[in-house]
Motif scaffolding. Structure first.
Motif, PDB file in Angstrom:
ATOM      1  N   ILE A  14     -15.632  42.128  79.887  1.00 22.28           N
ATOM      2  CA  ILE A  14     -15.921  43.371  79.164  1.00 22.28           C
ATOM      3  C   ILE A  14     -14.636  44.061  78.719  1.00 22.28           C
ATOM      4  CG2 ILE A  14     -16.852  45.704  79.427  1.00 22.28           C
ATOM      5  CD1 ILE A  14     -19.028  44.513  81.220  1.00 22.28           C
ATOM      6  N   GLN A  15     -13.652  44.112  79.611  1.00 21.54           N
ATOM      7  CA  GLN A  15     -12.383  44.734  79.245  1.00 21.54           C
ATOM      8  C   GLN A  15     -11.743  44.014  78.059  1.00 21.54           C
ATOM      9  OE1 GLN A  15      -8.997  44.115  81.808  1.00 21.54           O
ATOM     10  NE2 GLN A  15      -8.217  46.194  81.454  1.00 21.54           N
ATOM     11  N   ALA A  16     -11.710  42.692  78.114  1.00 15.42           N
ATOM     12  CA  ALA A  16     -11.112  41.919  77.024  1.00 15.42           C
ATOM     13  C   ALA A  16     -11.880  42.114  75.715  1.00 15.42           C
ATOM     14  CB  ALA A  16     -11.085  40.441  77.408  1.00 15.42           C
ATOM     15  N   PHE A  17     -13.197  42.133  75.815  1.00 16.00           N
ATOM     16  CA  PHE A  17     -14.036  42.320  74.631  1.00 16.00           C
ATOM     17  C   PHE A  17     -13.792  43.684  73.980  1.00 16.00           C
ATOM     18  CE2 PHE A  17     -18.140  44.306  73.325  1.00 16.00           C
ATOM     19  CZ  PHE A  17     -18.294  43.636  72.111  1.00 16.00           C
ATOM     20  N   LEU A  18     -13.718  44.732  74.781  1.00 11.95           N
ATOM     21  CA  LEU A  18     -13.503  46.075  74.246  1.00 11.95           C
ATOM     22  C   LEU A  18     -12.117  46.223  73.615  1.00 11.95           C
ATOM     23  CD1 LEU A  18     -15.154  48.303  77.011  1.00 11.95           C
ATOM     24  CD2 LEU A  18     -16.100  47.643  74.792  1.00 11.95           C
ATOM     25  N   ILE A  19     -11.109  45.625  74.240  1.00  9.89           N
ATOM     26  CA  ILE A  19      -9.758  45.699  73.682  1.00  9.89           C
ATOM     27  C   ILE A  19      -9.684  44.961  72.353  1.00  9.89           C
ATOM     28  CG2 ILE A  19      -7.377  44.929  74.017  1.00  9.89           C
ATOM     29  CD1 ILE A  19      -7.712  45.542  76.993  1.00  9.89           C
ATOM     30  N   GLN A  20     -10.263  43.772  72.287  1.00  4.53           N
ATOM     31  CA  GLN A  20     -10.246  43.002  71.048  1.00  4.53           C
ATOM     32  C   GLN A  20     -11.053  43.685  69.948  1.00  4.53           C
ATOM     33  OE1 GLN A  20      -8.520  40.342  70.186  1.00  4.53           O
ATOM     34  NE2 GLN A  20      -9.466  40.282  68.158  1.00  4.53           N
ATOM     35  N   TRP A  21     -12.068  44.427  70.318  1.00  7.64           N
ATOM     36  CA  TRP A  21     -12.916  45.107  69.338  1.00  7.64           C
ATOM     37  C   TRP A  21     -12.250  46.375  68.801  1.00  7.64           C
ATOM     38  CZ3 TRP A  21     -18.541  47.178  70.583  1.00  7.64           C
ATOM     39  CH2 TRP A  21     -19.109  47.688  69.408  1.00  7.64           C
ATOM     40  N   PHE A  22     -11.807  47.240  69.688  1.00  5.11           N
ATOM     41  CA  PHE A  22     -11.381  48.571  69.247  1.00  5.11           C
ATOM     42  C   PHE A  22      -9.876  48.720  69.033  1.00  5.11           C
ATOM     43  CE2 PHE A  22     -15.511  49.367  71.227  1.00  5.11           C
ATOM     44  CZ  PHE A  22     -16.116  50.111  70.235  1.00  5.11           C
ATOM     45  N   PHE A  23      -9.082  47.786  69.520  1.00  2.00           N
ATOM     46  CA  PHE A  23      -7.639  47.889  69.306  1.00  2.00           C
ATOM     47  C   PHE A  23      -7.278  47.791  67.826  1.00  2.00           C
ATOM     48  CE2 PHE A  23      -3.263  45.934  70.387  1.00  2.00           C
ATOM     49  CZ  PHE A  23      -2.657  47.163  70.188  1.00  2.00           C
ATOM     50  N   PRO A  24      -7.799  46.810  67.070  1.00  2.00           N
ATOM     51  CA  PRO A  24      -7.449  46.740  65.643  1.00  2.00           C
ATOM     52  C   PRO A  24      -8.198  47.733  64.766  1.00  2.00           C
ATOM     53  CG  PRO A  24      -8.942  44.956  66.195  1.00  2.00           C
ATOM     54  CD  PRO A  24      -8.622  45.656  67.489  1.00  2.00           C
ATOM     55  N   ALA A  25      -9.256  48.362  65.297  1.00  2.00           N
ATOM     56  CA  ALA A  25     -10.056  49.282  64.472  1.00  2.00           C
ATOM     57  C   ALA A  25      -9.228  50.449  63.961  1.00  2.00           C
ATOM     58  CB  ALA A  25     -11.256  49.793  65.276  1.00  2.00           C
ATOM     59  N   ASP A  26      -8.265  50.906  64.755  1.00  2.00           N
ATOM     60  CA  ASP A  26      -7.443  52.038  64.345  1.00  2.00           C
ATOM     61  C   ASP A  26      -6.614  51.705  63.118  1.00  2.00           C
ATOM     62  OD1 ASP A  26      -6.981  54.786  65.520  1.00  2.00           O
ATOM     63  OD2 ASP A  26      -4.905  54.167  65.209  1.00  2.00           O
ATOM     64  N   ALA A  27      -6.143  50.475  63.015  1.00  2.00           N
ATOM     65  CA  ALA A  27      -5.372  50.067  61.835  1.00  2.00           C
ATOM     66  C   ALA A  27      -6.249  50.055  60.584  1.00  2.00           C
ATOM     67  CB  ALA A  27      -4.768  48.682  62.067  1.00  2.00           C
ATOM     68  N   ILE A  28      -7.506  49.684  60.740  1.00  2.00           N
ATOM     69  CA  ILE A  28      -8.420  49.679  59.593  1.00  2.00           C
ATOM     70  C   ILE A  28      -8.718  51.106  59.157  1.00  2.00           C
ATOM     71  CG2 ILE A  28     -10.572  48.752  58.665  1.00  2.00           C
ATOM     72  CD1 ILE A  28     -10.612  46.749  60.939  1.00  2.00           C
ATOM     73  N   TRP A  29      -8.829  52.032  60.124  1.00  2.00           N
ATOM     74  CA  TRP A  29      -9.019  53.436  59.765  1.00  2.00           C
ATOM     75  C   TRP A  29      -7.810  53.971  58.994  1.00  2.00           C
ATOM     76  CZ3 TRP A  29     -13.309  55.744  59.235  1.00  2.00           C
ATOM     77  CH2 TRP A  29     -14.401  55.477  60.071  1.00  2.00           C
ATOM     78  N   ALA A  30      -6.621  53.582  59.412  1.00  2.00           N
ATOM     79  CA  ALA A  30      -5.416  54.006  58.691  1.00  2.00           C
ATOM     80  C   ALA A  30      -5.424  53.472  57.259  1.00  2.00           C
ATOM     81  CB  ALA A  30      -4.169  53.531  59.430  1.00  2.00           C
ATOM     82  N   LEU A  31      -5.938  52.259  57.076  1.00  2.00           N
ATOM     83  CA  LEU A  31      -6.052  51.696  55.730  1.00  2.00           C
ATOM     84  C   LEU A  31      -7.065  52.477  54.895  1.00  2.00           C
ATOM     85  CD1 LEU A  31      -5.382  49.507  53.660  1.00  2.00           C
ATOM     86  CD2 LEU A  31      -7.131  48.055  54.726  1.00  2.00           C
TER      87      LEU A  31
END
Length: 357
Positions: free
Chosen positions: A80-97
């Motif tokens: 679960i920890q790995a899944f959440l990190i892989q999911w939400f870690f790059p999301a912030d970069a997409i929001w910046a885009l």
């Protein structure tokens, strides 16, 4: 070279402290957004609000730190920890885009407030559904040689070292592609604004050097050269006033007393807000990317300095976004604070008066 227990402990403590700071600031920003109606008006604030939702989930995952590793790769906590990190870690970069894309639409395409509002329902699924697909898929990938994709990764459970190439292909590669796109967008917008500033300066120079009768006629007191440059990150207060957009607007005129001050204000606001997101993104991703690059070059080498820096910056996405939110809404937040303080003081006074009677 493996890290010592003391080094791993320092990394774990740092990651949890930064996660707690980020989680607290993100919750404070979201609470302010929900309480203060004026803080909800700027589109940029709404986008930050949506981004903070992902930041909070990421902070919860990073708060676990190394606690999931001893439980093993097959444990639910590690997966679960790995899944959440892989999911939400790059999301912030997409929001910046998405935020950078809004700036592009405003300055180069002339989008107004309502047009930008209509894009929000597109941004939310893009930012969260796009990284969800690989993150969810990795839960079910396992081979006899490499094992499961998610597993121990030094500072937490994430993509295991045996699947190191996926870290580049599924996270760092796409994120740096987004960073380059953001950089290109801001350069394009900056060049356009610089070109318009030069035009305004030229018009101002011509206006101040009027001598001949034909020049006086062409630059009469009723003739004004106006240009709206959408560069500050503020929303419109009213559609009945001058057109303002989600990043606000400045009316630049050739009036000798106001043109230069408005010009400076517009340039300052553009540099301050547009690049603030870009800088925050770089602060998060440059140290962790350097760490990942060193691991890719030499899998047997583990740098305590790079690992520690990564554990420090990765959980702070929510903190940086909250800082930007409060910076944009500082006037509204100050008014809310004063109103709340006065309201509490009045209630305490009434309670005191009633107890005396």
């Amino acid at each position: 070279m493996a890290l010592t227990e003391d080094q791993l402990f320092a990394i774990s403590v740092t990651e949890r402290v930064c996660s707690a700071i980020s989680l607290t600031s993100a919750c404070a920003a979201m609470s302010t957004y929900l309480i203060c109606k004026k803080c909800r008006k700027p589109i940029i604030n709404r986008l930050i609000f949506y981004a903070l939702l992902g930041n909070i989930v990421l902070d919860v995952a990073t708060l676990i730190a190394r606690s999931a590793i001893p439980q093993g790769t097959q444990s639910s906590l590690c997966q679960i920890q790995a899944f959440l990190i892989q999911w939400f870690f790059p999301a912030d970069a997409i929001w910046a885009l998405c935020i950078a894309w809004n700036v592009y639409l405003i300055v180069l395409r002339g989008y107004d407030y309502d047009q930008l509002r209509q894009l929000e329902w597109i941004y939310v699924p893009i930012c969260y559904l796009l990284p969800f697909i690989p993150a969810f898929t990795f839960l079910f990938i396992e081979t006899a040689e490499r094992g499961k994709v998610y597993g121990p990764a030094v500072i937490e459970c994430w993509i295991s070292t045996t699947w190191d190439i996926l870290r580049i292909a599924a996270l760092y590669g796409p994120v740096w592609f987004f960073i380059v796109l953001i950089f290109v967008i801001y350069i394009r917008v900056g060049l356009l604004i610089y070109s318009r500033f030069k035009q305004l300066l030229q018009v101002s120079s011509n206006h101040s050097g009027i001598e001949g009768p034909h020049q006086i006629e062409s630059f009469s007191t009723t003739d004004r050269y106006e240009m709206t440059v959408a560069v500050s990150l503020q929303c419109e207060e009213s559609r009945l006033q001058r057109q303002e957009t989600a990043v606000g607007s400045f009316t630049l005129t050739t009036t000798r007393d106001s043109m230069h001050s408005n010009l400076d204000t517009a340039a300052y606001a553009y540099l301050r807000y547009a690049f603030l997101f870009f800088i925050a993104l770089l602060v998060t991703w440059v140290p962790s990317s350097a760490n990942r690059l060193s691991t890719l070059i030499n899998p047997d080498y583990v740098s305590f300095g790079l690992q520690y820096t990564a554990s420090f910056v990765i959980p702070l996405q929510g903190f940086w976004n909250s800082l930007i939110f409060f910076n944009i809404s500082r006037r509204e937040c100050k008014a809310l604070f004063i109103h709340t303080r006065d309201d509490i003081a009045l209630k305490v006074k009434r309670l005191f008066d009633n107890s005396v009677e």
